[in-house]
Enzyme design. Structure first.
Site: not given
Ligand code: B16
Ligand code: MG
Length: 216
Positions: A8, A10, A45, A48, A115, A117, A169
């Site tokens: 993962d 974030d 996780g 958005r 994400s 991003n 996480d």
């Molecule tokens: P974005 P991961 C997740 O990343 C984040 O944990 C989560 O809090 C967030 O809302 C999601 O990505 C979407 O992110 O707005 O940047 O598209 O933990 O799966 O790497």
């Molecule tokens: Mg995460």
């Protein structure tokens, strides 16, 4: 011994959860919706749009589709300003050594992130070349807890799910790994990640061998 190691992003490779949190809090407060740390775990996780739905539901709010999109864009703008400051120094302690050792052993490495991003973040951290496959929120229909992101990671490197281990996480991510039939290591608190096969605090002083020993 797992052949493919799926991370993962974030919360495992880099601590961007605080940036998500600050941006959502700013948005919630601009809407007069009470929002604090106690609401944050549920946002980890998940996508958005799911995150925004959770926040709006805290105060039984309903908004038009157009307004919904505008709110997501606003949050993402703030979030992107935060992540633009990331450098390789922000990679979490122990991760560079852990990844290097795995590469030396010929293991395959993948990213499984919700994400959209993720690619920017990996570029800021100069980690894009390290991974054999990068599956993120731009490449899946269903985000965690759906197993799609991890199954696509396995598929991208030609591995069976049973030969993969996932590092997560978030509760939603542990559920996704379990549903994908992969081994799962939680990174964080036992209380939240108890459904993982093993929970570790961090990657500091953790070699792949140590980890395999703990898993067996
Ligand atoms: P974005 P991961 C997740 O990343 C984040 O944990 C989560 O809090 C967030 O809302 C999601 O990505 C979407 O992110 O707005 O940047 O598209 O933990 O799966 O790497
Ligand atoms: Mg995460």
């Amino acid at each position: 011994v797992p052949k493919t190691w799926i991370f993962d992003l974030d919360g495992v490779i880099v601590e961007t959860a605080q940036f998500h949190y600050k941006s959502w809090k700013r948005l919630a407060h601009s809407l007069d919706i009470p929002f604090d740390e106690s609401h944050n775990e549920a946002l980890k996780g998940v996508s958005r749009s799911k995150s925004l739905n959770i926040i709006l539901e805290l105060d039984d709010r309903e908004v038009s589709e157009k307004e919904f999109q505008r709110l997501m864009d606003k949050k993402n703008g703030w979030y992107q300003n935060y992540i633009a400051e990331l450098t390789p120094d922000d990679i979490l302690d122990g991760i560079p050594e852990f990844l290097d050792t795995l590469k030396e052993r010929g293991a395959k490495l993948a990213i499984g992130s919700s994400s959209k991003n993720a690619q920017y973040i990996l570029d800021y951290l100069q980690l894009t070349e390290t991974f054999d496959a990068i599956i993120d929120g731009t490449k899946v229909k269903n985000t965690k807890p759906d197993p799609e992101v991890f199954l696509k990671g396995a598929q991208a490197v030609g591995e069976d799910p049973e030969d993969c281990v996932v590092f997560e996480d978030a509760e939603s991510g542990v559920e996704a790994a379990n549903r994908a039939n992969m081994l799962c290591v939680g990174v964080g608190s036992e209380e939240i990640l108890g459904d993982a096969d093993l929970v570790i605090d961090s990657f500091v002083d953790m070699s792949p061998e140590d980890l395999l020993e703990k898993l067996s």
